[in-house]
Design an enzyme around this catalytic site. Sequence first.
Site, PDB file in Angstrom:
ATOM      1  N   ARG A   1      27.736  -4.093  10.683  1.00 49.79           N
ATOM      2  CA  ARG A   1      27.500  -3.182  11.815  1.00 49.79           C
ATOM      3  C   ARG A   1      28.772  -2.569  12.074  1.00 49.79           C
ATOM      4  NH1 ARG A   1      22.760  -2.504  14.378  1.00 49.79           N
ATOM      5  NH2 ARG A   1      24.051  -2.042  16.493  1.00 49.79           N
TER       6      ARG A   1
ATOM      7  N   ASP B   1      24.778   7.671  18.380  1.00 48.25           N
ATOM      8  CA  ASP B   1      23.830   6.495  18.133  1.00 48.25           C
ATOM      9  C   ASP B   1      23.788   6.496  16.467  1.00 48.25           C
ATOM     10  OD1 ASP B   1      22.326   4.447  18.481  1.00 48.25           O
ATOM     11  OD2 ASP B   1      20.554   5.638  18.628  1.00 48.25           O
ATOM     12  N   GLY B   2      23.644   5.311  15.877  1.00 50.70           N
ATOM     13  CA  GLY B   2      23.177   5.196  14.587  1.00 50.70           C
ATOM     14  C   GLY B   2      24.203   4.623  13.567  1.00 50.70           C
ATOM     15  N   ASN B   3      25.423   4.087  14.044  1.00 49.29           N
ATOM     16  CA  ASN B   3      26.195   3.492  13.456  1.00 49.29           C
ATOM     17  C   ASN B   3      26.012   2.234  12.686  1.00 49.29           C
ATOM     18  OD1 ASN B   3      28.155   5.244  14.305  1.00 49.29           O
ATOM     19  ND2 ASN B   3      28.871   4.028  16.018  1.00 49.29           N
TER      20      ASN B   3
ATOM     21  N   ARG C   1      24.816  -7.225  23.129  1.00 52.84           N
ATOM     22  CA  ARG C   1      24.874  -7.411  21.567  1.00 52.84           C
ATOM     23  C   ARG C   1      25.689  -8.713  21.214  1.00 52.84           C
ATOM     24  NH1 ARG C   1      25.990  -1.193  19.350  1.00 52.84           N
ATOM     25  NH2 ARG C   1      24.186  -0.080  20.283  1.00 52.84           N
TER      26      ARG C   1
ATOM     27  N   HIS D   1      30.594   1.284  12.766  1.00 60.33           N
ATOM     28  CA  HIS D   1      31.396   1.769  13.980  1.00 60.33           C
ATOM     29  C   HIS D   1      32.703   2.341  13.808  1.00 60.33           C
ATOM     30  CE1 HIS D   1      28.617   0.210  16.606  1.00 60.33           C
ATOM     31  NE2 HIS D   1      28.551  -0.867  16.126  1.00 60.33           N
TER      32      HIS D   1
ATOM     33  N   SER E   1      28.043   1.153  26.379  1.00 58.58           N
ATOM     34  CA  SER E   1      27.329   1.131  27.627  1.00 58.58           C
ATOM     35  C   SER E   1      27.334  -0.215  28.243  1.00 58.58           C
ATOM     36  CB  SER E   1      25.847   1.606  27.345  1.00 58.58           C
ATOM     37  OG  SER E   1      25.163   0.574  26.773  1.00 58.58           O
TER      38      SER E   1
ATOM     39  N   ARG F   1      22.754   1.279  12.211  1.00 60.73           N
ATOM     40  CA  ARG F   1      21.767   1.385  11.158  1.00 60.73           C
ATOM     41  C   ARG F   1      22.482   2.086   9.839  1.00 60.73           C
ATOM     42  NH1 ARG F   1      17.818   4.746  14.450  1.00 60.73           N
ATOM     43  NH2 ARG F   1      19.353   4.467  16.162  1.00 60.73           N
TER      44      ARG F   1
ATOM     45  N   ASN G   1      25.317  -2.362  26.429  1.00 59.74           N
ATOM     46  CA  ASN G   1      25.994  -2.954  25.021  1.00 59.74           C
ATOM     47  C   ASN G   1      26.594  -4.372  25.157  1.00 59.74           C
ATOM     48  OD1 ASN G   1      26.961   0.273  24.031  1.00 59.74           O
ATOM     49  ND2 ASN G   1      25.157  -0.958  23.642  1.00 59.74           N
TER      50      ASN G   1
END
Length: 241
Positions: A32, A19-21, A70, A36, A64, A23, A67
């Site tokens: 974003r 998690d956190g790609n 998004r 990734h 997931s 941000r 996801n």
Amino acid sequence: MFNPPHTLAGPRHVAIIMDGNGRWAQARGRPRLFGHHAGARRVREVVEACPGLGVKYLTVFAFSTENWKRTQAEVAGLMSLFRRYIIKETQTLKENGIRVRFIGDRVRLDAKLTALMDTLEEETKDNDLVHLTVALNYGGRDEVARATKRLARDVAEGHLRPEDVDEETLPKYLDTRVLPDPDLVIRTSGEARISNFLLWQSAYSEYEFVDTLWPDFTAAEFEGLCRNFGGRERRYGAVPA
């Protein structure tokens, strides 16, 4: 090259919620998807560290079932990244003894991606140094629901008696049926939730929630968490003697 294995009293199976790609990228004024791509490079570094830490199984949460909510651009970019990553890394994974499996529902994934997934699984099926499992279009509740449908079908067709169904039965129908349960689950980015990941399998797993955003997560930090695991007492509900 991958590190040679040596003895370490650490986890045999580690699962990671990467998690956190997004941000990480936004903090740098980038889209974003830039995050990734940076996160994908970290996967290789962690896989390379596994043999030297005694980690035989590594499971990573790549996409997931939630996801899909998004933006269309981000989802399309992620699917393109998955295809490019498989094409780029197949030969390296094959040559370095990494066996790759995918878990999750493939029905919604495009045919080109699933064909690449099938090929990578086939070409690495004889490898045994590290077993890398990629959760793609995966959700723990979805997995249990799909497993329950298969189990119910076997009961309806007379292959299984209802009275024989117990807690040892369902795991045989899960996507992870050939894998041991994770010893350690790591989540990066400072969030302290499991986000529908390996719900059944992680019933007795140890958890580590770290503040590091996934693109900044290093092999050294991974090693430290594995070593910390070695100092934990796992009682599985029992009382120490």
